[in-house]
Design an enzyme around this catalytic site. Structure first.
Site, short mmCIF file in Angstrom:
data_model
loop_
_atom_site.label_atom_id
_atom_site.label_comp_id
_atom_site.label_asym_id
_atom_site.label_seq_id
_atom_site.Cartn_x
_atom_site.Cartn_y
_atom_site.Cartn_z
N ARG A 94 0.83 -1.20 0.00
CA ARG A 94 0.00 0.00 0.00
C ARG A 94 0.87 1.26 0.00
O ARG A 94 0.54 2.25 -0.65
CB ARG A 94 -0.92 0.00 1.22
CG ARG A 94 -1.78 1.24 1.39
CD ARG A 94 -2.85 1.39 0.33
NE ARG A 94 -3.61 0.17 0.14
CZ ARG A 94 -4.59 0.04 -0.75
NH1 ARG A 94 -4.91 1.03 -1.54
NH2 ARG A 94 -5.23 -1.12 -0.88
N ASN A 353 -2.00 -3.85 8.63
CA ASN A 353 -2.98 -4.90 8.40
C ASN A 353 -3.34 -5.03 6.93
O ASN A 353 -2.57 -4.64 6.06
CB ASN A 353 -4.21 -4.74 9.30
CG ASN A 353 -4.58 -6.08 9.91
OD1 ASN A 353 -5.07 -6.97 9.22
ND2 ASN A 353 -4.29 -6.25 11.19
N HIS A 355 -5.30 -3.77 4.60
CA HIS A 355 -5.24 -2.66 3.65
C HIS A 355 -3.80 -2.23 3.40
O HIS A 355 -3.43 -1.86 2.28
CB HIS A 355 -6.06 -1.47 4.17
CG HIS A 355 -6.36 -0.45 3.12
ND1 HIS A 355 -5.70 0.75 3.03
CD2 HIS A 355 -7.26 -0.48 2.09
CE1 HIS A 355 -6.19 1.44 2.00
NE2 HIS A 355 -7.12 0.72 1.41
N CYS A 356 -2.97 -2.31 4.41
CA CYS A 356 -1.56 -1.88 4.30
C CYS A 356 -0.73 -2.78 3.40
O CYS A 356 0.30 -2.35 2.88
CB CYS A 356 -0.90 -1.86 5.68
SG CYS A 356 -1.77 -0.93 6.94
N ILE A 357 -1.14 -4.03 3.24
CA ILE A 357 -0.32 -4.98 2.47
C ILE A 357 -0.87 -5.22 1.06
O ILE A 357 -0.38 -6.08 0.33
CB ILE A 357 -0.16 -6.33 3.21
CG1 ILE A 357 -1.51 -7.04 3.37
CG2 ILE A 357 0.50 -6.11 4.56
CD1 ILE A 357 -1.39 -8.47 3.94
#
Length: 366
Positions: A94, A353, A355-357
């Site tokens: 992200r 989490n 969304h971050c990956i």
């Protein structure tokens, strides 16, 4: 052949579409750092496989993997997931991947932000980060999309758009002295308008408590459709998070989006405070220059950190005491999508989490 453009997306008629618009696919990276992920990253790798497998039910998934881990990643990931060799420093696609933009003809291009590991030598999470700063360029080469190299340090998780001219950001992150200290608020807004094609910037204050990204907005609040936002919330007034969420709530009540709409804000319950156990902390190899992960440290857990896929929502499962309530709320917020929960504590232990990956590629022309 891809080009590096000297103009800006807004000048060329491009803007960042919302995550809930159709995707051509999703990109991820493979977790490998033993100084960030416990037990040589193996538990995290299984968690990432779970996320990739869930998203692949809805849209094509590509995972970038270093040469040393290619074989094991190809073995663990389902055959439907494309695996490409791609050097990187850590696995936060992200933030290090491109932010894709489109125009009215649905041509797709990408913004390549300058990346400094969330703060550089002033609070950044690791050094060096040179391979991460190349990831967006490499992804755009694979996708055969032209590239805008931004003028500022920024991360994809620091912004959330409605695709209709509005972006959500936090002061804690974008005004942090460890990102672009030479720019003031108005100058940051100018850059966001130029590279995201937005006209309205909504500023929240802080992000989730103890978020090591300096308060990325994608862990606290996100657009779920035009004019509507999901906000991480706790009713526990003794929790330091309550004041942060309340401040965000009040700002959103006062805000108007680019189309002149008042915002409808949905409170998404957060997990109770979660922290790193002694066993989990012991599994991380400490190394100078990399953020320590001591036992007892509070984790920035949030159910807002979900990924919207084509026809689906992939949400983190963080605590059996609160997972069902959060899933039920998300099902009400997304009645036309299938909500899939994936065990994600191992991702949270690394500092982020789902969304971050992940990073979506919008549907467009080739």
């Amino acid at each position: 052949m891809t080009q590096t453009l000297s103009t800006t997306p807004a000048a060329d008629g491009f803007w960042m579409p919302a995550e809930y618009e159709p995707h051509a696919g999703c990109w991820m990276l493979w977790p490998e750092r033993a100084d960030n992920w416990r037990e040589a990253a193996r538990p995290a790798q299984f968690a990432f496989v779970g996320v990739a497998t869930a998203i692949a039910q809805f849209e094509p998934v590509t995972v970038g993997v270093s040469a040393a881990h290619y074989e094991i990643a190809r073995t663990f990931l389902p055959p439907s997931v494309r695996v490409v060799e791609l050097a990187h420093d850590d696995s936060w696609m992200r933030d290090v991947g491109p932010t894709f933009v489109v125009n009215k003809r649905r041509d797709v291009r990408g913004v390549d932000w300058h990346f400094n590991a969330w703060g550089g030598l002033n609070g950044g999470l690791y050094f060096p980060w040179d391979q991460d700063d190349l990831v967006a360029r490499k992804v755009l080469e694979v996708e055969n999309r032209d590239r805008y190299r931004s003028a500022i340090i920024n991360e994809g998780g620091a912004l959330h758009v409605d695709g209709e001219g509005t972006v959500l950001v936090t002061e804690e992150c974008l005004l942090n002295a460890n990102r672009n200290p030479h720019l003031n608020r108005e100058q940051i807004e100018e850059q966001l308008r130029a590279y995201l094609g937005v006209s309205t910037v909504i500023w929240l204050g802080k992000g989730v408590f103890n978020d090591e990204t300096d308060g990325h907005v994608d862990n606290l609040a996100c657009f779920i459709r035009p004019g509507e936002i999901a906000l991480g919330w706790t009713d526990n007034k003794r929790d330091v998070q309550h004041a942060i969420s309340l401040d965000a709530w009040e700002r959103l009540q006062d805000a108007v989006d680019a189309r002149g709409r008042k915002l409808k804000v949905h409170k998404l319950p957060m997990p109770r405070p979660l922290s790193i156990s002694a066993k989990e902390a012991a599994g991380v190899v400490s190394r100078e220059g990399t953020k320590a992960r001591p036992a007892g440290e509070r984790l920035a857990g949030s159910y807002v950190n979900f990924y919207i896929a084509n026809g689906g929502v992939v949400m983190p499962l963080l605590d059996p005491r609160t997972d069902k309530e959060a899933a039920a709320k998300l099902k009400r917020l997304f009645p036309d999508r299938r909500v899939v929960g994936v065990p994600a504590r191992e991702v949270l232990l690394g500092g982020g989490n789902i969304h971050c990956i992940t990073q979506q590629v919008p549907a467009g022309k080739h």
